[in-house]
Enzyme design. Structure first.
Site, short mmCIF file in Angstrom:
data_model
loop_
_atom_site.label_atom_id
_atom_site.label_comp_id
_atom_site.label_asym_id
_atom_site.label_seq_id
_atom_site.Cartn_x
_atom_site.Cartn_y
_atom_site.Cartn_z
N CYS A 79 33.70 12.07 -39.21
CA CYS A 79 32.30 11.74 -38.96
C CYS A 79 31.58 13.06 -38.78
O CYS A 79 32.19 14.05 -38.36
CB CYS A 79 32.16 10.89 -37.71
N CYS A 115 28.88 13.56 -36.78
CA CYS A 115 27.99 13.61 -35.62
C CYS A 115 28.22 14.83 -34.70
O CYS A 115 27.29 15.27 -34.03
CB CYS A 115 28.02 12.30 -34.83
N LYS A 155 32.27 -1.56 -37.05
CA LYS A 155 31.85 -0.74 -35.90
C LYS A 155 30.41 -1.08 -35.55
O LYS A 155 29.50 -0.87 -36.35
CB LYS A 155 31.95 0.74 -36.28
N ARG A 186 29.96 10.39 -26.30
CA ARG A 186 28.94 11.31 -26.84
C ARG A 186 28.79 12.55 -25.98
O ARG A 186 28.42 13.61 -26.47
CB ARG A 186 27.62 10.57 -27.04
N ARG A 206 21.48 5.01 -33.74
CA ARG A 206 22.29 4.82 -34.94
C ARG A 206 22.13 3.43 -35.54
O ARG A 206 23.01 2.95 -36.26
CB ARG A 206 23.76 5.06 -34.59
N LYS A 229 35.36 -2.28 -33.40
CA LYS A 229 34.96 -1.32 -32.37
C LYS A 229 33.52 -1.56 -31.97
O LYS A 229 32.69 -1.67 -32.88
CB LYS A 229 35.09 0.09 -32.96
N TYR A 278 41.97 5.31 -24.19
CA TYR A 278 42.03 6.52 -23.37
C TYR A 278 43.14 6.42 -22.32
O TYR A 278 43.47 7.41 -21.67
CB TYR A 278 40.66 6.79 -22.73
#
Ligand code: PBG
Length: 334
Positions: free
Chosen positions: A121, A123, A198, A208, A224, A255, A320
């Site tokens: 990606c 970003c 997504k 972010r 987005r 997601k 995570y």
């Protein structure tokens, strides 16, 4: 029959952990989990990420130490994010040198002991935080220019030794563009995991911060919504997942996941490809902050969430908490 009707709920099957284990229908294992990793160019020390306890913005040095520890905890699969230094961010000329150097360093040290998926990606690479290339007046993401740049990034990852490339940008046609460029470079063995369903929304906050990738609020294009899916239009999850399967994705994804389990259930029943679920940063952080406030048991809540994901038919969990999974599952999943 009548005599037994009241006992059909059958508490006997829940009487102790042995019998609960014997009759359990849903199983979660660290072997089916992927742990995200972040490495940042040009920072002196690794930094904690608010809301994601135990996940760091690593330096190239601490990254290798972290993976060594993860292997000891039974984690072997990773989703990799490399964040370029601020002065390397750009409008359209993206420099993947840092990313490639970090993939090479990981593969040099750990080889096939690890399975490395690289998020594809733009970003973290753009100076405005959007996932693609913008038009001149910067109010629109250009699809063809973006897919070209994404294909180049995927190629850079695969050439550096990534086992898998995982496009998360949500441009149209990027799966085909990536598959084509990999085939053209004799990299057809690289796995392609597409973030096919997504959804845009409020659950990406801590990520972010970790990736320094929030869209610039001074711009006209503040969010987005023009590329990530709308949670008010579930059909697009089906259209995009079918399309990505057709274009050559090996693994599809839903997601976020916790508010999208209905979609995961339907998609996994309908499309016979393996599915991953990304239990995203905001979902993880919700649990962490409730636990920090003393309101819930954090590890137990993560374990419960992982089981819900499996029940929806998903094979792979990106979380995570993967590096704690062995410990937490042992304690809470009985
Ligand atoms: C790509 C990307 C995002 C995540 C992974 N890759 C979302 C976004 O910033 O829109 C989110 C992962 C998370 O929240 O844990 N852009």
């Amino acid at each position: 029959m009548q005599k037994y009707a009241q006992s059909l709920g059958n508490r006997r099957l829940r009487g102790n952990h042995h019998i609960r284990e014997l009759v359990a229908q849903t199983h979660v294992s660290v072997k089916e989990m992927i742990q995200p990793l972040f490495v940042v160019e040009g920072i002196a020390e690794r930094e904690a990420i608010p809301g994601l306890t135990g996940t760091y913005r690593d330096t190239p040095k601490t990254l290798l130490k972290q993976v060594e520890a993860d292997l000891k905890a039974g984690v072997e699969k990773f989703l990799f994010f490399a964040i370029p230094a601020n002065d390397k961010k750009s409008l359209h000329d993206f420099d993947h040198t840092f990313l490639q150097s970090q993939i090479r360093a990981l593969k040099k040290q750990f080889g096939d002991a690890i399975w490395l998926a690289c998020d594809v990606c733009l970003c973290s690479s753009t100076n405005h935080g959007h996932c693609g290339v913008l038009n001149d007046v910067m109010d629109h993401v250009l699809n063809p220019d973006s897919t070209r740049a994404l294909a180049q990034m995927a190629l850079a990852c695969a050439q550096a030794g990534a086992d898998c490339v995982a496009p998360s940008d949500m441009m149209d046609g990027r799966v085909r563009a990536i598959r084509d460029i990999l085939d053209d470079h004799d990299l057809s063995q690289t796995v392609l995991m597409s973030y096919s369903a997504k959804f845009g929304g409020a659950f990406y906050g801590p990520f972010r911060v970790a990736c320094d990738s929030a869209p610039d609020k001074k711009m006209k294009l503040q969010d987005r919504k023009t590329y990530q899916l709308s949670y008010r239009r579930a059909d697009d999850a089906f259209i995009c997942s079918h399309r990505d399967a057709e274009e050559g994705a090996d693994i599809l994804m839903v997601k976020p996941i916790i508010h999208y389990l209905d979609i995961a259930r339907e998609l996994t029943s309908e499309i016979r490809l393996p599915f991953a679920a990304y239990y995203v940063s905001g979902e993880h952080a919700m649990v962490e902050s409730s636990a920090a406030a003393g309101l819930i048991n954090g590890p137990a809540a993560h374990v419960e969430a992982w089981h819900a994901i499996k029940r929806a038919g998903v094979t792979i969990i990106i979380t995570y908490g993967a590096r704690y999974a062995r410990e937490w599952l042992e304690e809470y999943a009985a």
